[in-house]
Structures are given as C-alpha cells and as structure tokens.
Design an enzyme around this catalytic site. Structure first.
Site, PDB file in Angstrom:
ATOM      1  N   GLU A 279       0.823  -1.211   0.000  1.00  0.00           N
ATOM      2  CA  GLU A 279       0.000   0.000   0.000  1.00  0.00           C
ATOM      3  C   GLU A 279       0.855   1.258   0.000  1.00  0.00           C
ATOM      4  O   GLU A 279       0.435   2.317  -0.463  1.00  0.00           O
ATOM      5  CB  GLU A 279      -0.936  -0.012   1.217  1.00  0.00           C
ATOM      6  CG  GLU A 279      -2.199   0.796   0.989  1.00  0.00           C
ATOM      7  CD  GLU A 279      -3.283   0.528   2.030  1.00  0.00           C
ATOM      8  OE1 GLU A 279      -4.445   0.379   1.622  1.00  0.00           O
ATOM      9  OE2 GLU A 279      -2.971   0.470   3.243  1.00  0.00           O
ATOM     10  N   HIS A 300       6.705 -27.076   0.927  1.00  0.00           N
ATOM     11  CA  HIS A 300       5.917 -28.132   0.290  1.00  0.00           C
ATOM     12  C   HIS A 300       4.807 -27.539  -0.551  1.00  0.00           C
ATOM     13  O   HIS A 300       3.799 -28.198  -0.824  1.00  0.00           O
ATOM     14  CB  HIS A 300       5.360 -29.073   1.367  1.00  0.00           C
ATOM     15  CG  HIS A 300       6.452 -29.701   2.180  1.00  0.00           C
ATOM     16  ND1 HIS A 300       7.001 -30.930   1.865  1.00  0.00           N
ATOM     17  CD2 HIS A 300       7.147 -29.226   3.241  1.00  0.00           C
ATOM     18  CE1 HIS A 300       7.975 -31.197   2.730  1.00  0.00           C
ATOM     19  NE2 HIS A 300       8.096 -30.179   3.571  1.00  0.00           N
ATOM     20  N   LYS A 414     -14.158   2.481  -2.978  1.00  0.00           N
ATOM     21  CA  LYS A 414     -14.947   2.977  -1.836  1.00  0.00           C
ATOM     22  C   LYS A 414     -16.120   3.817  -2.347  1.00  0.00           C
ATOM     23  O   LYS A 414     -17.240   3.688  -1.856  1.00  0.00           O
ATOM     24  CB  LYS A 414     -14.077   3.854  -0.932  1.00  0.00           C
ATOM     25  CG  LYS A 414     -13.119   3.096  -0.049  1.00  0.00           C
ATOM     26  CD  LYS A 414     -12.516   4.084   0.948  1.00  0.00           C
ATOM     27  CE  LYS A 414     -11.307   3.512   1.643  1.00  0.00           C
ATOM     28  NZ  LYS A 414     -10.583   4.496   2.421  1.00  0.00           N
TER      29      LYS A 414
HETATM   30  O1  PA5 Z   1      -2.746   1.991   5.978  1.00  0.00           O
HETATM   31  C1  PA5 Z   1      -3.802   2.546   5.837  1.00  0.00           C
HETATM   32  O2  PA5 Z   1      -3.938   3.783   5.934  1.00  0.00           O
HETATM   33  C2  PA5 Z   1      -5.057   1.760   5.532  1.00  0.00           C
HETATM   34  O3  PA5 Z   1      -4.787   0.416   5.336  1.00  0.00           O
HETATM   35  C3  PA5 Z   1      -6.044   1.910   6.664  1.00  0.00           C
HETATM   36  O4  PA5 Z   1      -5.460   1.454   7.859  1.00  0.00           O
HETATM   37  C4  PA5 Z   1      -7.342   1.139   6.399  1.00  0.00           C
HETATM   38  O5  PA5 Z   1      -7.884   1.532   5.181  1.00  0.00           O
HETATM   39  C5  PA5 Z   1      -8.338   1.393   7.511  1.00  0.00           C
HETATM   40  O6  PA5 Z   1      -8.542   2.757   7.664  1.00  0.00           O
HETATM   41  P1  PA5 Z   1      -9.185   3.357   8.967  1.00  0.00           P
HETATM   42  O7  PA5 Z   1      -8.255   3.147  10.097  1.00  0.00           O
HETATM   43  O8  PA5 Z   1      -9.396   4.795   8.655  1.00  0.00           O
HETATM   44  O9  PA5 Z   1     -10.480   2.647   9.195  1.00  0.00           O
END
Ligand code: PA5
Length: 426
Positions: A279, A300, A414
């Site tokens: 990410e 394996h 989203k």
């Molecule tokens: O690393 C990140 O920013 C994302 O993976 C968030 O943690 C994830 O989308 C969850 O977001 P939030 O904590 O706002 O619910």
C-alpha cells in the site's frame, strides 16, 4: 536489548544479485532519503521514544483485564487490524483464547476485520454479550467495513457504552461524534501516524496490553531501532535494505519480494508487512509485489516455484534463533533409516536446519535471498522489527519517488460501494 540482524550475503556479489557498484550508484539518493527520514520527524519515527498514549493504553487495558470481561473484540481493518493481529499471533499462545482464564489473566481476544458475515457471526456465537468489550479502531472514523462490524456488534452487546472504546483520530470522523453523543471513551491515533504505520500507537498498544503483552518492551525495541538509524543513517542495514530491494526490482527485474518466516507465529507479521510494502509503494506504475510465506510449510507448496520458476523474486527469510519452546523428537524406529535419524534432535532444530537448507539451496540455484534473524520471539525484537521495516518502507518510497503515506488507489472502489449502499452525497 533487541537482537535483530539483517544478512544480505546471498544478495550481494552473487549470480543475479547486486554488485557493490549498483549500491554505490544509488548511494547519494539513499543518503538523501535517510536524511529526509530523520529530518522530517515522521510520526511513526517519533512514537517509540515518546511512548505517547502508552500509559493510557496500559491503564485502560488493566481496567479491562480486571473488569471480569470474558471477551474483547477489536474491530478494524487494514492498518487498524494487521499490526494488532501480528502482535497477538507472534507473542501469545497460538490457542490463547482456549487457555483457562487464570492462565490468560484477561479476556479472550477476537478480531472483526472483514465484512464476511460468517466470520463476525462466528465471533458473536461464542462471546458473552453482557461481558464483552468492543474496541472500534478506525483512523478516518468512516471505514464502511469497520462501521458495519461495529453496528452489528453494538446491537448484540445491548447497553454497551461502558464496555466500549474508540481508537481514532483525535478530532475528526464519525466515531468522535458518536463518542460525544454516547459518552464513549476514546484513545487517539496521532494525526501524523497513518494506518499501516500505526502499530506502536494505541492501535497496537491497547490490544497488546489487553492480551498481557509487555508494551514497554515493544516500544523499547522500536526505540533502539530509531536510535541506531539516527546514529548510522544510510549505513543502518534496514535502511540499506531499502536500496537493495529497490534495486533488485528496478535494476534486476525481480519484482516479487517474498517474506518467508520460519515460525508459524510470524504468519500475521508477514501479512502486516505485505500491506505495509504494497500500500505504501504500489503507485504510479511502480512498486514490487510483496508476498508472505511460512517455512517449512511452504517448502511443500511454493519453494518449487522459488527455486525453478521465473527469475523474478527475492526471497527474504525471517529466522528465529530461539523458539519460545522446543520439543525433543523421541528416539524410535532406529532400524528404519528414513525415520530413526530424527530421534534425539528437537523440533526447533529441524525447523532451523530446514531454514538454513532452503537459504543455501536458493543461493546455490542462483536465487538471491536475504535473511532477517530474530534472536528470540519477544516484544523487544518484534518492536525493533516493525520499526525497521516501517523505516525501510519509507526510505523505499523516497527511492521510488512515490508518496509512501497515501493510498489513492483504494478510493475508487470505496466511492462505488458508498453509492451502491446508499450513502448520502455519493
Ligand atoms: O494503511 C492505511 O492507511 C489503511 O490500510 C487503513 O489502515 C485502512 O484503510 C483502515 O482505515 P481506517 O483506520 O481509517 O479505518
């Protein structure tokens, strides 16, 4: 003292690996990235030494542990779940929730992450609603998955306000509005700490403390890592590792980074790292693909591919020198060559011998690999490891010239979801 070592021997000056001149070429940019990391005072680099909110988390956790609570449901997803899950899996008993309450000393811990009704329904099947705490963790305070899980759990728990905590942004988001309306206690995620970099904020510290883990040791290990990065800069092995992984992708075409942990307990840690790397760096058509694996199990399953498949991977082995426990393999069937030889060795020894064997076999097959060695599975080492990998990812972001701290690519899905589910304004 944390005992975590990075070994790049099988990556440097080996067939298909890197040459010193590759590193020399990138050195000025690495230096710049290291300076930027230290000068920018990123929140995730500050947390270990300030330990901000640690005292509040410990106190809150102690109250929960002493309240007679049977269950604690941590609701969150992505960066709001993977770190806490990794800590619980690495440092507590694998069947923690099945241990007698006297041994646990606190409630059972459940993670409501996905919106799969089968998973949430299963948690609700086994908790005692009247004695269950819920910790809703979302930095943005808007995440649909987390809110949906919360709404279902809230309904089941009944008069839940006194058994709830919201871990969220200090000011923004809907959780703050609900908290103001219902008087629910909150813990703050510092504004400058993003989800996947938040394991050492209340996101990870509260559930860790509820699970009886030593959060001070966790922070101590992470602080040691920060101290060492401050002292060594680009020479710190985790920082240097950013350049190596970046070059293996961009200069050697090895765009898959496999983290293969030789301990079941590190399976969620690899999953945490996969999110962190993917990410943070997968942007503008750049980034290498992280993948998690567990040794020996995946010997394996996947090692055939790693050994003889496409030359597109870097295997990063995570080795634990001393496992939390060991079992002697009893001597038996000495007359059967293929069985009797195991007797008298230990299970931990076999695991580590297989780890070393895989490393050597990969090297001999011209498959570059590296190793992160943890002296033991404990809070200090895990704290150090998380911190080192976060710093490495931030440095890699600078080398790739991407913003490691945003995730614009997840927005489109989203928006469509909000529209389809009838959220006003979408
Ligand atoms: O690393 C990140 O920013 C994302 O993976 C968030 O943690 C994830 O989308 C969850 O977001 P939030 O904590 O706002 O619910």
């Amino acid at each position: 003292m944390a005992d975590v070592a990075f070994d790049y021997e099988n990556l440097m000056e080996v067939e298909h690996g890197l040459a010193q001149r590759d590193l020399d070429n990138v050195e000025p940019r690495l230096q710049e990235a290291a300076d930027e990391l230290l000068e920018n005072s990123y929140g995730f680099m500050r947390l270990p030494k300030t330990g901000e909110h640690a005292a509040a988390c410990k106190e809150f956790a102690e109250n929960i542990r002493n309240s007679g609570a049977t269950d604690f449901i941590h609701v969150g997803i992505g960066g709001s779940a993977l770190g806490p899950m990794a800590l619980q899996r690495a440092l507590n008993h694998p069947y923690y929730n099945l241990l007698p309450v006297e041994t646990r000393g606190g409630p059972r811990i459940h993670f409501a992450e996905n919106t799969d009704p089968n998973s949430l329904g299963a948690i609700l099947d086994i908790v005692d609603p009247a004695n269950t705490w819920v910790n809703v963790v979302t930095k943005s305070g808007t995440t649909a998955e987390t809110m949906a899980n919360f709404l279902v759990i809230r309904d089941v728990l009944g008069d839940y306000g006194g058994r709830a905590v919201f871990t969220t942004d200090p000011e923004e988001g809907y959780l703050n509005r609900i908290s103001a309306r219902e008087g629910i206690r909150t813990l703050s995620i510092p504004k400058d700490v993003g989800g996947r970099f938040s394991v050492l904020s209340p996101v990870g510290l509260l559930p860790a403390a509820v699970g009886g883990l030593d959060v001070d040791a966790l922070l101590r290990g992470a602080a040691q890592c920060v101290d060492e990065i401050e002292a060594q800069g680009a020479k710190h092995p985790a920082v240097g590792g950013a350049a190596m992984h970046y070059l293996m992708d961009t200069a050697r075409g090895r765009n898959v980074r496999v983290m293969m942990a030789y301990a079941d307990a590190l399976e969620r840690t690899a999953a945490w790292f996969v999110q962190l790397w993917a990410e943070s760096l997968g942007k503008d058509g750049k980034g290498s693909t992280p993948h998690g694996a567990v040794g020996t199990t995946d010997q394996h399953s996947q090692v055939q591919l790693y050994m003889q498949g496409p030359q597109d991977k870097v295997i990063e082995i995570v080795e634990v020198e001393e496992h939390p426990r060991d079992l002697i393999i009893p001597e038996a069937y000495e007359d059967l060559d293929g069985v009797g030889y195991l007797g008298g060795h230990t299970m931990g020894e076999l695991l580590n011998v297989e780890c070393d064997a895989t490393r050597r076999a990969l090297a001999e097959a011209g498959r570059p690999n590296c190793t992160i060695k943890l002296g033991a599975m404990n809070e200090e080492n895990l704290g150090y490891l998380f911190q080192a990998l976060e710093a490495q990812t931030a440095i890699a972001g600078s080398l790739y010239a991407v913003n490691a701290f945003d995730q614009p690519g997840v927005e489109a899905g989203k928006q469509i979801t909000y529209k389809r589910m009838g959220r006003p304004g979408y």
